[in-house]
Write a protein that holds these residues in place. Structure first.
Motif, mmCIF file in Angstrom:
data_model
loop_
_atom_site.group_PDB
_atom_site.id
_atom_site.type_symbol
_atom_site.label_atom_id
_atom_site.label_comp_id
_atom_site.label_asym_id
_atom_site.label_seq_id
_atom_site.Cartn_x
_atom_site.Cartn_y
_atom_site.Cartn_z
ATOM 1 N N GLY A 24 7.587 11.809 5.729
ATOM 2 C CA GLY A 24 8.168 10.795 6.592
ATOM 3 C C GLY A 24 7.158 9.883 7.236
ATOM 4 O O GLY A 24 7.506 9.081 8.093
ATOM 5 N N ALA A 25 5.862 9.989 6.839
ATOM 6 C CA ALA A 25 4.829 9.184 7.475
ATOM 7 C C ALA A 25 5.039 7.716 7.175
ATOM 8 O O ALA A 25 5.588 7.333 6.158
ATOM 9 N N ALA A 26 4.528 6.875 8.064
ATOM 10 C CA ALA A 26 4.697 5.435 7.902
ATOM 11 C C ALA A 26 3.824 4.923 6.770
ATOM 12 O O ALA A 26 2.768 5.465 6.479
ATOM 13 N N ALA A 27 4.262 3.870 6.120
ATOM 14 C CA ALA A 27 3.507 3.276 5.029
ATOM 15 C C ALA A 27 2.261 2.602 5.564
ATOM 16 O O ALA A 27 2.191 2.202 6.720
ATOM 17 N N ALA A 28 1.246 2.483 4.673
ATOM 18 C CA ALA A 28 0.028 1.789 5.064
ATOM 19 C C ALA A 28 0.354 0.339 5.367
ATOM 20 O O ALA A 28 1.122 -0.298 4.661
ATOM 21 N N TYR A 44 -5.182 6.814 -4.352
ATOM 22 C CA TYR A 44 -4.351 6.666 -3.156
ATOM 23 C C TYR A 44 -3.000 6.091 -3.560
ATOM 24 O O TYR A 44 -2.927 5.088 -4.288
ATOM 25 N N VAL A 45 -1.929 6.718 -3.090
ATOM 26 C CA VAL A 45 -0.574 6.216 -3.310
ATOM 27 C C VAL A 45 0.058 5.971 -1.948
ATOM 28 O O VAL A 45 0.168 6.893 -1.130
ATOM 29 N N ASP A 46 0.449 4.734 -1.699
ATOM 30 C CA ASP A 46 1.070 4.396 -0.427
ATOM 31 C C ASP A 46 2.382 5.171 -0.281
ATOM 32 O O ASP A 46 3.158 5.272 -1.236
ATOM 33 N N PRO A 47 2.640 5.734 0.905
ATOM 34 C CA PRO A 47 3.886 6.489 1.101
ATOM 35 C C PRO A 47 5.137 5.696 0.764
ATOM 36 O O PRO A 47 6.149 6.273 0.356
ATOM 37 N N ALA A 48 5.088 4.372 0.908
ATOM 38 C CA ALA A 48 6.270 3.558 0.633
ATOM 39 C C ALA A 48 6.622 3.538 -0.851
ATOM 40 O O ALA A 48 7.753 3.202 -1.218
ATOM 41 N N VAL A 49 5.645 3.866 -1.728
ATOM 42 C CA VAL A 49 5.906 3.859 -3.171
ATOM 43 C C VAL A 49 5.496 5.196 -3.778
ATOM 44 O O VAL A 49 5.053 5.263 -4.924
ATOM 45 N N ARG A 50 5.656 6.271 -3.014
ATOM 46 C CA ARG A 50 5.173 7.572 -3.478
ATOM 47 C C ARG A 50 5.916 8.076 -4.707
ATOM 48 O O ARG A 50 5.433 8.963 -5.408
ATOM 49 N N THR A 51 7.109 7.511 -4.998
ATOM 50 C CA THR A 51 7.840 7.948 -6.192
ATOM 51 C C THR A 51 7.317 7.279 -7.462
ATOM 52 O O THR A 51 7.763 7.604 -8.564
ATOM 53 N N THR A 52 6.371 6.340 -7.324
ATOM 54 C CA THR A 52 5.814 5.668 -8.506
ATOM 55 C C THR A 52 5.106 6.659 -9.412
ATOM 56 O O THR A 52 5.177 6.571 -10.639
ATOM 57 N N LEU A 53 4.399 7.616 -8.806
ATOM 58 C CA LEU A 53 3.701 8.657 -9.551
ATOM 59 C C LEU A 53 4.136 10.021 -9.044
ATOM 60 O O LEU A 53 4.394 10.193 -7.851
ATOM 61 N N THR A 54 4.198 10.988 -9.931
ATOM 62 C CA THR A 54 4.461 12.355 -9.512
ATOM 63 C C THR A 54 3.171 12.961 -8.971
ATOM 64 O O THR A 54 2.072 12.432 -9.197
ATOM 65 N N SER A 55 3.289 14.075 -8.282
ATOM 66 C CA SER A 55 2.088 14.736 -7.774
ATOM 67 C C SER A 55 1.192 15.184 -8.921
ATOM 68 O O SER A 55 -0.038 15.162 -8.814
ATOM 69 N N ASP A 56 1.808 15.564 -10.052
ATOM 70 C CA ASP A 56 1.008 15.943 -11.221
ATOM 71 C C ASP A 56 0.243 14.739 -11.770
ATOM 72 O O ASP A 56 -0.909 14.870 -12.214
ATOM 73 N N ASP A 57 0.883 13.556 -11.748
ATOM 74 C CA ASP A 57 0.201 12.339 -12.202
ATOM 75 C C ASP A 57 -1.034 12.070 -11.346
ATOM 76 O O ASP A 57 -2.120 11.773 -11.860
ATOM 77 N N VAL A 58 -0.851 12.172 -10.032
ATOM 78 C CA VAL A 58 -1.953 11.903 -9.106
ATOM 79 C C VAL A 58 -3.077 12.915 -9.302
ATOM 80 O O VAL A 58 -4.258 12.561 -9.357
ATOM 81 N N ASP A 59 -2.696 14.185 -9.426
ATOM 82 C CA ASP A 59 -3.712 15.223 -9.612
ATOM 83 C C ASP A 59 -4.478 15.024 -10.917
ATOM 84 O O ASP A 59 -5.691 15.243 -10.984
ATOM 85 N N ALA A 75 -5.554 2.540 -6.441
ATOM 86 C CA ALA A 75 -4.607 2.491 -5.324
ATOM 87 C C ALA A 75 -3.274 1.965 -5.829
ATOM 88 O O ALA A 75 -3.230 0.996 -6.591
ATOM 89 N N VAL A 76 -2.188 2.608 -5.409
ATOM 90 C CA VAL A 76 -0.831 2.177 -5.750
ATOM 91 C C VAL A 76 -0.183 1.705 -4.456
ATOM 92 O O VAL A 76 -0.016 2.484 -3.510
ATOM 93 N N LEU A 77 0.174 0.421 -4.413
ATOM 94 C CA LEU A 77 0.655 -0.198 -3.181
ATOM 95 C C LEU A 77 2.003 -0.872 -3.402
ATOM 96 O O LEU A 77 2.346 -1.234 -4.538
ATOM 97 N N PRO A 78 2.762 -1.083 -2.330
ATOM 98 C CA PRO A 78 4.057 -1.766 -2.466
ATOM 99 C C PRO A 78 3.876 -3.234 -2.823
ATOM 100 O O PRO A 78 2.830 -3.836 -2.556
ATOM 101 N N ALA A 79 4.900 -3.819 -3.415
ATOM 102 C CA ALA A 79 4.818 -5.198 -3.895
ATOM 103 C C ALA A 79 4.573 -6.197 -2.779
ATOM 104 O O ALA A 79 4.005 -7.271 -3.015
ATOM 105 N N ASP A 80 4.990 -5.862 -1.543
ATOM 106 C CA ASP A 80 4.821 -6.815 -0.444
ATOM 107 C C ASP A 80 3.533 -6.587 0.340
ATOM 108 O O ASP A 80 3.349 -7.156 1.418
ATOM 109 N N PHE A 81 2.634 -5.779 -0.196
ATOM 110 C CA PHE A 81 1.360 -5.547 0.493
ATOM 111 C C PHE A 81 0.574 -6.857 0.515
ATOM 112 O O PHE A 81 0.523 -7.577 -0.485
ATOM 113 N N PRO A 82 -0.060 -7.212 1.636
ATOM 114 C CA PRO A 82 -0.815 -8.474 1.718
ATOM 115 C C PRO A 82 -1.888 -8.554 0.631
ATOM 116 O O PRO A 82 -2.653 -7.608 0.426
#
Length: 444
Positions: A24-28, A44-59, A75-82
């Motif tokens: 439930g942590a806030a997104a970067a 790094y996977v931003d919490p807002a898009v954490r479903t983009t990769l599985t934990s196995d993918d990240v590991d 780094a995996v970031l949301p589309a609206d990231f500055p």
């Protein structure tokens, strides 16, 4: 948090153990958050898009990077990231000399310090994975990047490949293992760097023999020269040519004496080539001939002096190409004879043409044949094949650790880096415009 846990948590962070945010942590919301995470772990996977990769993918990505001991970050970031100045700011805040890949929404782009990976290699890697699904795209990018990148992973990452984090309660059970593992990883990095330094010294020692031969040959040319600045008929232009040749000889000796790495040899051979051209100008002035144009030296042996024409030549088992040649070698080729080729020691008790003796001679040849012409001349040869690889890049000798500015891949340079490495290289990835997923302009 109890004092013992606080101390243990600090130790874990110091050795790169990631503390994952709760679901439930806030997104970067800024680059600093991403940079702080990448200082501790390569993925790094931003919490807002954490479903983009599985934990196995990240590991899996993390393990690939750490096992390869390469300074590659993702780094995996949301589309609206500055996006404005994203790469430059990210590089500044992490301070890590390395490769940075960012998936932003469905778009992907990358940048790197040129000491770690050439701009051309970054462009090729980025283009090759464009449009792929997230997991496949990042996996393909990382696999290729760790094979191409130079340098070592930063010691702050420590050991292990788990970027999924663990609850604070698990820190007690993992603390001792992580601390010991972190120390082991640091020792591994140091061993790798010592090995690379030993390889550099061996390559420089091999080059030193060849370069000393060149310096000696040029000095003998100067000794044989029957010119005196005060002789009858000498003018200011002749004296200037002569002085430049003498200066080039002294520079070559000084540069070689100061050489610390193989790529330092380029300055030596550049100086010798400048000196030989000055002698060619002096000879033309004294004989009343038209001044020669500035041409590359003879391809077969730079000691032959500046080339006078381009001639077709076919290396054994290769394709024909035109190479710059001196008058004597041009005549030999026209008569169907073999040119007089410079041979060097291969380290195996035999002498071979320099272009078939391995990549160690890249810095030496690069000083003579600048302007990007060397890879084309050497296409199909051993040295040419090495130079054509992304790892060798376009900077001859970079395969032996040319980490400009004194920094190597994985070092912490802070804000001391060339920002042009992180600018918009035009079409290198989706962020430059025209790529799938959106045009993010030139703010990177």
């Amino acid at each position: 948090m109890r004092p013992t846990l606080a101390v243990l948590a600090a130790a874990l962070l110091a050795f790169g153990a990631p503390l994952a945010l709760a679901p439930g942590a806030a997104a970067a919301t800024d680059v600093s958050t991403v940079a702080d995470a990448l200082e501790k772990n390569p993925v790094y996977v931003d919490p807002a898009v954490r479903t983009t990769l599985t934990s196995d993918d990240v590991d899996s990505l993390t393990k690939t990077i750490k096992d390869a001991d390469k300074p590659v970050m993702v780094a995996v970031l949301p589309a609206d990231f500055p996006t404005k100045d994203l790469f430059t700011d990210l590089r500044t805040k992490t301070g890590i000399v390395g490769v940075y890949g960012v998936r932003l929404g469905t778009a992907f782009d990358a940048r790197a310090d040129s000491a770690v990976m050439s701009t051309a290699a970054v462009h090729n890697l980025t283009t090759s994975v464009r449009g792929e699904p997230a997991a496949q795209q990042l996996d393909d990018f990382v696999d290729a990047a760790v094979r191409t990148a130079k340098g070592s992973a930063p010691s702050s990452w420590g050991a292990g490949g788990d970027s999924g984090g663990a609850p604070v309660g698990a820190l007690v059970g993992l603390g001792a293992v992580v601390v010991v593992g972190g120390a082991g990883a640091y020792a591994l990095v140091r061993r790798n760097r010592r090995r690379r330094e030993a390889e550099q010294r061996a390559a420089l020692d091999k080059l030193r023999v060849v370069v000393d031969e060149d310096i000696t040959a040029f000095g003998e040319e100067l000794d044989r020269l029957d010119f005196h600045p005060a002789e009858a008929g000498a003018d200011d232009s002749m004296r200037a040519d002569y002085e430049r040749a003498l200066d080039a000889y002294e520079k070559a000796k000084q540069y070689m004496a100061a050489a610390q790495r193989p790529e330092d040899v380029r300055g030596v051979t550049e100086a010798i080539e400048d000196g030989r051209f000055s002698l060619a100008l002096l000879a033309a002035r004294r004989e009343g001939r038209p001044l020669p144009e500035r041409r590359a030296p003879c391809f077969f042996d730079p000691r032959h002096g500046p080339s006078v024409e381009d001639a077709e030549w076919t290396p054994p088992g290769g394709a024909p190409r035109e190479v710059p040649v001196c008058a004597a070698d041009a005549a030999r080729l026209r008569d169907g004879e073999d040119p007089l080729v410079r041979t060097v020691d291969t380290g195996a008790g035999e002498r071979r043409p320099y272009y078939d003796a391995g990549p160690a001679y890249g810095p030496w040849a690069g000083g003579y044949f600048g302007g990007g012409i060397l890879p084309g001349l050497l296409f199909g040869t051993v040295l040419g094949s090495m130079m054509a690889s992304p790892a060798y890049a376009a900077d001859y000798g970079s395969g032996y650790g040319d980490f400009g500015g004194g920094y190597e891949g994985g070092d912490i340079s802070g804000a001391d880096f060339d920002t042009s490495d992180f600018g918009d290289f035009g079409g290198g990835g989706d962020f430059g415009g025209g790529g799938g997923g959106g045009d993010f302009g030139g703010g990177f």
